[in-house]
Scaffold this motif. Structure first.
Motif: not given
Ligand code: SF4
Ligand code: SF4
Length: 608
Positions: A495-523
């Motif tokens: 997963f590539h965190d967009p600067c304006y989402l991860g750094r500016y917005g602090g949104t880092v857990d939700e995308p990962r929660a969605l990915l793992t919830r729907f079966g992804a193995d994140i590297r």
């Protein structure tokens, strides 16, 4: 006699310290006042975290940061000891025989040991390891300061071994006192001035990353043209830099071999201020080329341990250039598109209307709809991103969310604002605000992190406040309990965190929660979560046709980092990251697959 000599020495050294500090204070006081103390609870909390607990310093470089923290905590702990010894030396009062002072001295011994460990580590690192962030030459001044601190700790520890009243004890006392005085005189003209000013700088740093107050055209504000236009916080910043190079090594432009180096920007500001060249043009101090290489990713500001804000200087200087018609050609074309068609690509809004119709979207009605979906320029015109929006609409319909879109949208203005075209930004922003006020949504949902930042926080500077949520956050909440994460048959993605989402917005857990919830193995790639490496699109560089010179393209560097995870699927959550990284993929002729987060979720969402 000794007391008189000590008085004279103190007056001389303190006088030298005060004269140098006064010069810096005068420069700060002469600058237009930009100090602000809004949001006090946040500022106090950050002060405790980043100054007293040294969290930011330790977080990024744990061992080096801890060693620095040892020295800082020792510096604070020894304040009372130094005061008592100086009161004695000046013949004012002798408190050294009191019981509390004996206890305090004993309490200082572990601090002295920790300071010694810390300063020796830092000295070895600076003189022998010499990481690139510290520059290409060993600073003599840093070595001298390190030796001073070592001497102070050794002479303190010796007080436990030397008998009071002996010649050795007296010599030891004088060495300790003289080193403190010499240290004092050396501080203001060196990077160690941060010892004095960094707590103030951290406190005064804006709570908002990349804070760019609106220009007031009624007051004929046009941005920063010359050195004397720099605000008081910018001047304070210039004198606070500790030259640690954290901004430099985290800057994607510097990392890709460009000329831009945020550390150099701050040090050039400091040099120019000390030289007194108040009328010097900022485009000449920094070079115009360098000013246009910033993607506004915010890494420099976010990493700086002493509260320095680079973006107000960089974008402020861009504003000054734009006001004189000195923007690069590629931006001229983009401004033209914004002026004629109100979108960055200059396309006709009939294309948006066709998309709205084919996707079966209703015009937003506050009485009927729970959320207003903001399409943005990419959602209105980019065919790839429209696929991801269709996935979002599918998720909303599946989960029963009633939503609509505005009949008409303009670009939110971010590309104009962050390239310094404040006038165009304000025109777009105020027109959008009028439409949004008329529609009166309680919640705006968008898949573009730049729209979240601009509408959610920049528009607040016009007094318009509304809840703007990125689709990753909204959908994460919406789909809780809808699917279980499964280790079987997991799809390996990065997963590539967009600067304006991860750094500016602090949104880092939700995308990962969605990915793992729907079966992804994140590297995870290097540089992730709230310190991602930029895709290279921000700050108008999406439109730059010569971004590759000099050095590499920022997007190529990031694409390689993502590929190095070994994952063949890259999940993105920003239309501009997607465009840049797909461009890098094409150049690399790689078979990497790109999937937007909403498309990933929609493809796995149970339909029952
Ligand atoms: S905002 Fe990003 S690109 Fe710009 S100077 Fe800072 S780190 Fe470099
Ligand atoms: S600006 Fe901040 S991060 Fe950059 S070198 Fe100076 S102190 Fe370090």
């Amino acid at each position: 006699m000794a007391t008189v000599a000590f008085w004279l020495l103190c007056l001389a050294f303190v006088g030298a310290f005060a004269a140098q500090v006064a010069k810096r204070v005068q420069l700060i006081a002469a600058a237009p006042n930009t100090f602000a103390v809004d949001n006090l609870p946040f500022r106090i909390q950050r002060f405790v975290r980043d100054v007293l607990l040294q969290v930011r310093t330790i977080r990024e470089r744990p061992l080096t940061g801890l060693m620095h923290a040892f020295v800082f905590w020792g510096f604070v702990a020894f304040g009372g000891y130094t005061t008592v010894e100086f009161l004695y030396g000046l013949g004012i009062v002798d408190l050294r025989g009191t019981a509390w002072f004996h206890a305090y001295r004993l309490m200082l011994t572990p601090f002295a040991t920790a300071v010694l460990v810390g300063i020796i580590y830092l000295l070895i690192r600076r003189a022998f390891v010499r990481p690139i962030a510290l520059g290409d030459h060993v600073s003599l001044e840093s070595i001298v300061i390190a030796l001073f601190i070592t001497t102070l700790m050794v002479t303190f520890l010796l007080t436990f071994r030397l008998e009071e009243g002996t010649t050795a004890a007296t010599v030891n006392w004088w060495i300790h006192a003289l080193v403190i005085l010499a240290f004092l005189a050396l501080i203001p003209a060196s990077k160690h001035f941060h010892l004095v000013v960094s707590p103030i700088t951290v406190f005064l740093k804006s709570p908002e990353l990349g804070n760019l107050p609106n220009l007031d055209f009624e007051k004929e504000q046009v941005g920063l043209e010359t050195l004397k236009d720099l605000g008081s916080k910018m001047v304070l910043d210039a004198f606070t830099c500790v030259e640690c190079g954290r901004c430099q090594v985290n800057c994607p432009a510097w990392g890709a071999g460009k000329e831009l180096n945020p550390k150099k920007i701050i040090l050039q500001t400091q040099d120019a201020l000390v030289a007194g060249t108040r009328d010097a043009k900022l485009g000449e101090i920094y070079s115009e080329t360098v000013l246009w290489q910033c993607t506004t990713c915010g890494a420099c500001e976010n990493q700086c341990p002493v509260g320095i804000e680079h973006l107000p200087i960089l974008i402020g200087a861009r504003r000054g250039l734009v006001s004189n018609g000195d923007a690069p050609e590629y931006l001229g074309a983009m401004y033209n598109n914004l002026e004629r068609r109100s979108n960055i690509w200059g396309l006709g809004y009939d294309q948006r209307a066709k998309f709205v119709q084919s996707a079966g979207l209703d015009t937003f009605d506050a009485a009927k709809h729970e959320v207003l979906v903001w399409l943005g320029c990419a959602g209105s015109f980019d065919a790839d991103f429209q696929k991801s929006l269709r996935s979002l609409f599918d998720i909303l319909r599946t989960t029963g969310i009633r939503f609509g879109v505005l009949a008409k949208e303009r670009c939110n203005g971010d590309p104009a604002k962050r390239t310094g075209n404040e006038y165009m930004y304000q025109e777009l922003a105020t027109a959008n605000i009028d439409d949004l006020k008329a529609a009166a949504p309680k919640t705006i949902l968008t898949s573009c992190p730049h729209c979240v930042k601009t509408i959610g926080s920049d528009y607040a500077k016009f007094g318009y406040r509304v809840d703007v949520v990125h689709s990753s956050v909204f959908v994460e909440e919406l789909t809780r309990g809808r699917a279980q994460s499964s280790a079987d048959g997991a799809e390996t993605v990065t997963f590539h965190d967009p600067c304006y989402l991860g750094r500016y917005g602090g949104t880092v857990d939700e995308p990962r929660a969605l990915l793992t919830r729907f079966g992804a193995d994140i590297r995870e790639p290097v540089r992730n979560r709230d310190n991602p490496y930029c895709c290279g699109a921000g700050g108008g560089l999406l439109f730059a046709d010569k971004e590759e010179e000099p050095g590499s393209r920022i997007s190529d560097v990031r694409f390689k980092q993502l590929r190095d995870t070994g994952a063949t699927t890259v999940v993105t959550a920003c239309p501009f990251c997607s465009i840049m990284l797909k461009g890098a993929q094409a150049s690399a002729q790689a078979d990497t697959q790109f999937v937007d987060l909403m498309t990933f979720v929609s493809s796995k969402l149970p339909r029952t």
